[in-house]
Design a protein around this motif. Structure first.
Motif, PDB file in Angstrom:
ATOM      1  N   ILE A   1     -31.414  10.970 -60.996  1.00  0.00           N
ATOM      2  CA  ILE A   1     -31.839  11.309 -62.358  1.00  0.00           C
ATOM      3  C   ILE A   1     -31.834  10.052 -63.218  1.00  0.00           C
ATOM      4  CG2 ILE A   1     -31.130  12.580 -64.438  1.00  0.00           C
ATOM      5  CD1 ILE A   1     -29.731  14.582 -62.423  1.00  0.00           C
ATOM      6  N   TYR A   2     -32.850   9.898 -64.050  1.00  0.00           N
ATOM      7  CA  TYR A   2     -32.890   8.811 -65.025  1.00  0.00           C
ATOM      8  C   TYR A   2     -32.910   9.431 -66.408  1.00  0.00           C
ATOM      9  CZ  TYR A   2     -34.999   4.991 -67.771  1.00  0.00           C
ATOM     10  OH  TYR A   2     -35.284   4.051 -68.725  1.00  0.00           O
ATOM     11  N   THR A   3     -31.965   9.031 -67.264  1.00  0.00           N
ATOM     12  CA  THR A   3     -31.914   9.606 -68.611  1.00  0.00           C
ATOM     13  C   THR A   3     -32.794   8.777 -69.544  1.00  0.00           C
ATOM     14  OG1 THR A   3     -29.911   8.327 -69.118  1.00  0.00           O
ATOM     15  CG2 THR A   3     -29.601  10.574 -68.357  1.00  0.00           C
ATOM     16  N   THR A   4     -33.765   9.440 -70.142  1.00  0.00           N
ATOM     17  CA  THR A   4     -34.743   8.738 -70.972  1.00  0.00           C
ATOM     18  C   THR A   4     -35.375   9.702 -71.968  1.00  0.00           C
ATOM     19  OG1 THR A   4     -36.851   7.524 -70.899  1.00  0.00           O
ATOM     20  CG2 THR A   4     -36.500   9.153 -69.165  1.00  0.00           C
TER      21      THR A   4
ATOM     22  N   ASP B   1     -38.285   9.968 -72.897  1.00  0.00           N
ATOM     23  CA  ASP B   1     -39.613  10.473 -72.510  1.00  0.00           C
ATOM     24  C   ASP B   1     -39.576  11.321 -71.228  1.00  0.00           C
ATOM     25  OD1 ASP B   1     -39.299   8.485 -70.633  1.00  0.00           O
ATOM     26  OD2 ASP B   1     -41.006   7.268 -71.283  1.00  0.00           O
ATOM     27  N   GLY B   2     -38.383  11.810 -70.873  1.00  0.00           N
ATOM     28  CA  GLY B   2     -38.270  12.658 -69.685  1.00  0.00           C
ATOM     29  C   GLY B   2     -38.509  14.132 -69.983  1.00  0.00           C
ATOM     30  N   GLN B   3     -38.357  14.935 -68.947  1.00  0.00           N
ATOM     31  CA  GLN B   3     -38.437  16.399 -69.040  1.00  0.00           C
ATOM     32  C   GLN B   3     -37.264  16.893 -69.883  1.00  0.00           C
ATOM     33  OE1 GLN B   3     -37.484  17.918 -65.135  1.00  0.00           O
ATOM     34  NE2 GLN B   3     -37.840  20.043 -65.675  1.00  0.00           N
TER      35      GLN B   3
ATOM     36  N   ARG C   1     -38.729   3.612 -61.698  1.00  0.00           N
ATOM     37  CA  ARG C   1     -39.093   5.006 -61.981  1.00  0.00           C
ATOM     38  C   ARG C   1     -39.969   5.556 -60.869  1.00  0.00           C
ATOM     39  NH1 ARG C   1     -39.712   5.290 -68.554  1.00  0.00           N
ATOM     40  NH2 ARG C   1     -39.990   7.487 -68.080  1.00  0.00           N
TER      41      ARG C   1
ATOM     42  N   HIS D   1     -35.906  12.678 -60.937  1.00  0.00           N
ATOM     43  CA  HIS D   1     -35.972  13.482 -62.163  1.00  0.00           C
ATOM     44  C   HIS D   1     -35.774  12.574 -63.365  1.00  0.00           C
ATOM     45  CE1 HIS D   1     -34.729  16.405 -59.127  1.00  0.00           C
ATOM     46  NE2 HIS D   1     -35.068  17.389 -59.928  1.00  0.00           N
ATOM     47  N   GLU D   2     -36.694  12.640 -64.332  1.00  0.00           N
ATOM     48  CA  GLU D   2     -36.526  11.931 -65.599  1.00  0.00           C
ATOM     49  C   GLU D   2     -36.186  12.974 -66.646  1.00  0.00           C
ATOM     50  OE1 GLU D   2     -39.494   8.202 -64.821  1.00  0.00           O
ATOM     51  OE2 GLU D   2     -40.288   9.855 -66.018  1.00  0.00           O
ATOM     52  N   ILE D   3     -35.013  12.842 -67.265  1.00  0.00           N
ATOM     53  CA  ILE D   3     -34.530  13.904 -68.147  1.00  0.00           C
ATOM     54  C   ILE D   3     -34.196  13.368 -69.539  1.00  0.00           C
ATOM     55  CG2 ILE D   3     -32.729  15.649 -68.482  1.00  0.00           C
ATOM     56  CD1 ILE D   3     -32.493  15.929 -65.493  1.00  0.00           C
ATOM     57  N   SER D   4     -34.655  14.118 -70.553  1.00  0.00           N
ATOM     58  CA  SER D   4     -34.306  13.874 -71.956  1.00  0.00           C
ATOM     59  C   SER D   4     -33.441  15.032 -72.428  1.00  0.00           C
ATOM     60  CB  SER D   4     -35.581  13.826 -72.797  1.00  0.00           C
ATOM     61  OG  SER D   4     -35.276  14.015 -74.169  1.00  0.00           O
TER      62      SER D   4
END
Ligand code: 6GU
Length: 227
Positions: free
Chosen positions: A86-89, A91-93, A124, A130-133
């Protein structure tokens, strides 16, 4: 079943403290979850352990280098299989209870905390699943978001909460907000607890709770009832 979260960050000290008390600490003491922190600086390049650089093409802010992130995450992956990276950003989901439920069924997760202006796009594209906001606002780094996500997942692991049913009756689990709750005294400076809660009639109490949950959801979050 074991649950393990590896948190990869430039500022691991920011994120450690929420895991050192209350439910998150107890979950680790009970052996229900293992949380490991990895300082990306230790994977930095050269004598200065460089972890970021200017963006090609210009633009404000530093970009996290691909090299240290690949090195750290590939080292972890060589030790065990991971179900999600998971990447916390911002512009994520968008992170929701539904996504928390889904991720809590995995076993080994990596959370890479975003920072500065972002990370090299190649990370990325080739490492992140998973990119998550956590919401539509911008934090100064992904560490607090990683703590939020970890907390939401860990409390869902069977055995973490003392009352096994309580995670399932939370606000949002059934798209309803919680009914009001009260404890002693039944009359606090003239403000009284609703009679039904003192009646001992469990059927009536359940009906009251359901009605209140619906009423409160309609008033505060009608969008939850649309689905
Ligand atoms: Cl995951 N990171 C940052 N930096 N800001 C956020 C976020 C994440 N979620 C909402 N805002």
């Amino acid at each position: 079943m074991s649950f393990r979260i590896d948190i990869v960050s430039l500022l691991p000290e920011i994120i450690k403290s929420p895991f050192d008390s209350s439910i998150l600490m107890r979950a680790q003491k009970k052996g229900l979850v293992k949380v490991h922190f990895h300082d990306l600086r230790e994977y930095g390049e050269g004598k200065h352990r460089q972890v970021d650089d200017y963006a090609f093409g210009g633009g404000a802010g530093m970009v996290m280098l691909a090299g240290p992130i690949f090195k750290c995450i590939n080292e972890l992956k060589s030790q065990r299989d991971y179900d999600a990276v998971i990447y916390t950003t911002p512009d994520g989901q968008k992170f929701t209870q539904k996504l928390a439920n889904k991720l809590s069924l995995r076993e080994n997760l990596i959370i890479l905390c975003g920072h500065y202006k972002g990370i090299d796009q190649r990370v990325r594209e080739s490492l992140i699943t998973h990119e998550i906001s956590i919401g539509d606002y911008v934090l100064s780094g992904g560490e607090l978001a990683a703590a939020v996500i970890s907390d939401a997942l860990i409390r869902l692991i069977p055995g973490v909460l003392n009352d096994g049913s309580s995670a399932l009756t939370d606000s949002f689990q059934d798209n309803l907000l919680s009914h009001p709750i009260y404890t002693r005294p039944s009359n606090f400076e003239g403000m009284k607890v609703p009679d039904v809660l003192l009646s001992g009639d469990s059927k009536k109490i359940e009906i009251w709770k359901a009605e209140q949950a619906l009423k409160i959801t309609k008033a505060k979050r009608p969008d939850l009832l649309e689905g």
